[in-house]
Design an enzyme around this catalytic site. Structure first.
Site, PDB file in Angstrom:
ATOM      1  N   SER A  40       0.872  -1.181   0.000  1.00 49.48           N
ATOM      2  CA  SER A  40       0.000   0.000   0.000  1.00 49.48           C
ATOM      3  C   SER A  40       0.908   1.231   0.000  1.00 49.48           C
ATOM      4  CB  SER A  40      -0.833  -0.013   1.291  1.00 49.48           C
ATOM      5  OG  SER A  40      -1.415   1.244   1.552  1.00 49.48           O
ATOM      6  N   TYR A  87      -2.003  -1.470  10.466  1.00 48.37           N
ATOM      7  CA  TYR A  87      -2.042  -1.576   8.996  1.00 48.37           C
ATOM      8  C   TYR A  87      -0.712  -1.109   8.391  1.00 48.37           C
ATOM      9  CZ  TYR A  87      -4.084  -1.212   4.274  1.00 48.37           C
ATOM     10  OH  TYR A  87      -4.355  -1.347   2.933  1.00 48.37           O
TER      11      TYR A  87
HETATM   12  P1  NDP Z   1     -11.669  -5.739   0.006  1.00 49.38           P
HETATM   13  O1  NDP Z   1     -11.991  -5.775   1.472  1.00 49.38           O
HETATM   14  O2  NDP Z   1     -12.612  -5.101  -0.925  1.00 49.38           O
HETATM   15  O3  NDP Z   1     -11.347  -7.235  -0.492  1.00 49.38           O
HETATM   16  C1  NDP Z   1     -10.439  -8.042   0.226  1.00 49.38           C
HETATM   17  C2  NDP Z   1     -10.912  -9.465   0.189  1.00 49.38           C
HETATM   18  O4  NDP Z   1      -9.984 -10.277   0.976  1.00 49.38           O
HETATM   19  C3  NDP Z   1     -12.302  -9.636   0.859  1.00 49.38           C
HETATM   20  O5  NDP Z   1     -13.101 -10.534   0.147  1.00 49.38           O
HETATM   21  C4  NDP Z   1     -11.905 -10.176   2.229  1.00 49.38           C
HETATM   22  O6  NDP Z   1     -12.940 -10.843   2.912  1.00 49.38           O
HETATM   23  C5  NDP Z   1     -10.762 -11.103   1.854  1.00 49.38           C
HETATM   24  N1  NDP Z   1     -10.036 -11.590   3.035  1.00 49.38           N
HETATM   25  C6  NDP Z   1      -9.922 -10.997   4.243  1.00 49.38           C
HETATM   26  N2  NDP Z   1      -9.265 -11.796   5.097  1.00 49.38           N
HETATM   27  C7  NDP Z   1      -8.954 -12.929   4.401  1.00 49.38           C
HETATM   28  C8  NDP Z   1      -8.303 -14.129   4.744  1.00 49.38           C
HETATM   29  N3  NDP Z   1      -7.843 -14.367   5.999  1.00 49.38           N
HETATM   30  N4  NDP Z   1      -8.135 -15.082   3.805  1.00 49.38           N
HETATM   31  C9  NDP Z   1      -8.618 -14.870   2.539  1.00 49.38           C
HETATM   32  N5  NDP Z   1      -9.280 -13.758   2.165  1.00 49.38           N
HETATM   33  C10 NDP Z   1      -9.441 -12.797   3.096  1.00 49.38           C
HETATM   34  O7  NDP Z   1     -10.231  -5.040  -0.098  1.00 49.38           O
HETATM   35  P2  NDP Z   1      -9.532  -4.270  -1.331  1.00 49.38           P
HETATM   36  O8  NDP Z   1      -9.854  -4.938  -2.606  1.00 49.38           O
HETATM   37  O9  NDP Z   1      -9.725  -2.833  -1.152  1.00 49.38           O
HETATM   38  O10 NDP Z   1      -7.998  -4.552  -0.941  1.00 49.38           O
HETATM   39  C11 NDP Z   1      -7.226  -5.605  -1.473  1.00 49.38           C
HETATM   40  C12 NDP Z   1      -5.797  -5.409  -0.990  1.00 49.38           C
HETATM   41  O11 NDP Z   1      -5.337  -4.128  -1.415  1.00 49.38           O
HETATM   42  C13 NDP Z   1      -5.654  -5.428   0.523  1.00 49.38           C
HETATM   43  O12 NDP Z   1      -4.436  -6.076   0.857  1.00 49.38           O
HETATM   44  C14 NDP Z   1      -5.585  -3.967   0.897  1.00 49.38           C
HETATM   45  O13 NDP Z   1      -4.899  -3.747   2.102  1.00 49.38           O
HETATM   46  C15 NDP Z   1      -4.825  -3.417  -0.293  1.00 49.38           C
HETATM   47  N6  NDP Z   1      -5.001  -1.993  -0.519  1.00 49.38           N
HETATM   48  C16 NDP Z   1      -6.241  -1.473  -0.738  1.00 49.38           C
HETATM   49  C17 NDP Z   1      -6.393  -0.124  -0.949  1.00 49.38           C
HETATM   50  C18 NDP Z   1      -7.718   0.520  -1.178  1.00 49.38           C
HETATM   51  O14 NDP Z   1      -7.788   1.756  -1.176  1.00 49.38           O
HETATM   52  N7  NDP Z   1      -8.797  -0.234  -1.396  1.00 49.38           N
HETATM   53  C19 NDP Z   1      -5.224   0.780  -0.943  1.00 49.38           C
HETATM   54  C20 NDP Z   1      -3.966   0.114  -0.732  1.00 49.38           C
HETATM   55  C21 NDP Z   1      -3.870  -1.223  -0.530  1.00 49.38           C
HETATM   56  P3  NDP Z   1     -13.707 -10.013   4.102  1.00 49.38           P
HETATM   57  O15 NDP Z   1     -14.401  -8.879   3.409  1.00 49.38           O
HETATM   58  O16 NDP Z   1     -14.638 -11.020   4.690  1.00 49.38           O
HETATM   59  O17 NDP Z   1     -12.658  -9.528   5.065  1.00 49.38           O
END
Ligand code: NDP
Length: 267
Positions: free
Chosen positions: A141, A154
């Site tokens: 990130s 985070y």
């Molecule tokens: P979302 O929450 O939209 O999607 C993440 C997905 O990962 C969800 O389906 C979530 O399920 C799942 N997840 C959570 N915990 C686990 C686990 N233990 N095992 C498998 N799957 C899991 O997130 P984003 O698409 O926004 O983010 C994706 C990545 O990008 C993350 O690593 C985030 O930190 C990073 N990121 C995002 C930014 C943003 O602005 N959106 C900016 C910078 C980085 P559930 O919803 O049930 O937790």
């Protein structure tokens, strides 16, 4: 259904049921990759896999669980014959300062965001070796490039991912496995749905990014970035490019025009 030619490459996408992971799954499938979606959200993951056709499948994967990883990698090899890449994208967000964040919450966020990636790398490497090489893309990130207040756990997890990426890239280069990190800024996904719009207002590109803009970078890293490993790719609308100093160009002696006046005349 998907009509684009199959590239023969197979990739596992964690957190692929929604947000950035879902957009990347969709783009990779449309670009001819086989994709196994790993997520804890089975309904959304299965629905997406069904929509995208026989080039994608879903398996339940909790990235904090070693057995879950073994099973996901085995499923990808069984379905597609080989594994060429892993998009370590699953992550969770938790707000709170160093003093507010309870130790158990801090551990939980590190467990999913950082240890989950460590376990994923360890699980997939034997399959990548069998495929004679591959690519691992780890989602950090902009919070892995600079600090942010009220995001202690985070930020710590995302800096850890950046370090782990470099360590793994060095350890795995001889296996022809490239490991890189990506650093998105604010992106419109379910994770950020309650963020105020003003979060992106001060950036050079003053808007949230869209998941497809991250997905395009990930596709590039899987398919074309053949000379890149152990390094960072930023998709942030310029958020970390630097600060704008509000200095007046007319400050005495500071303007480039007054500096030019002090230079010797050219002959
Ligand atoms: P979302 O929450 O939209 O999607 C993440 C997905 O990962 C969800 O389906 C979530 O399920 C799942 N997840 C959570 N915990 C686990 C686990 N233990 N095992 C498998 N799957 C899991 O997130 P984003 O698409 O926004 O983010 C994706 C990545 O990008 C993350 O690593 C985030 O930190 C990073 N990121 C995002 C930014 C943003 O602005 N959106 C900016 C910078 C980085 P559930 O919803 O049930 O937790």
């Amino acid at each position: 259904m998907n009509d684009s030619p199959n590239t023969g490459q197979s990739v596992l996408v964690t957190g692929g049921a929604r947000g950035i992971g879902a957009a990347t799954t969709r783009l990779l499938a449309e670009s001819g990759f086989n994709v196994l979606i790993g997520d804890v959200r089975s309904d959304e993951g299965e629905r997406l896999a069904e929509e995208l056709g026989d080039r994608t499948a879903y398996c339940h994967l909790d990235v904090t669980n070693t057995e879950s990883w073994v099973s996901a990698v085995a499923t990808a090899e069984r379905l597609f014959g080989r594994v060429d890449g892993l998009f370590n994208n699953a992550g969770i967000l938790g707000l709170g300062s160093v003093m507010e964040c309870k130790p158990e919450v801090f551990r939980k966020i590190l467990d999913v965001n950082l240890v989950g990636i460590f376990l994923g790398i360890r699980a997939v490497v034997p399959a990548l070796r069998r495929a004679k090489g591959g690519v691992i893309v780890n989602t950090s990130s902009i919070a892995g490039l600079q600090g942010y207040a009220n995001l202690a756990a985070y930020v710590t997890s995302k800096w850890g991912i950046r370090g782990l990426t470099k360590a793994a890239a060095l350890d795995l280069a001889r296996d022809r496995i490239r490991v890189v990190s990506i650093h998105p800024g604010p992106i419109h996904t379910p994770m950020t749905r309650n963020f105020p719009a003003g979060v992106a207002a001060g950036q050079p590109l003053p808007r949230f990014g869209e998941p497809i803009e991250v997905a395009r970078m990930v596709r590039f890293l899987f398919s074309e970035a053949s000379y890149s490993t152990g390094c960072e790719f930023v998709i942030d609308g310029g958020a970390t490019a630097g600060a704008v100093l509000e200095l007046e160009p007319e400050l005495p002696g500071m303007a480039v025009t007054s500096i030019a006046a002090t230079l010797p005349a050219r002959t």
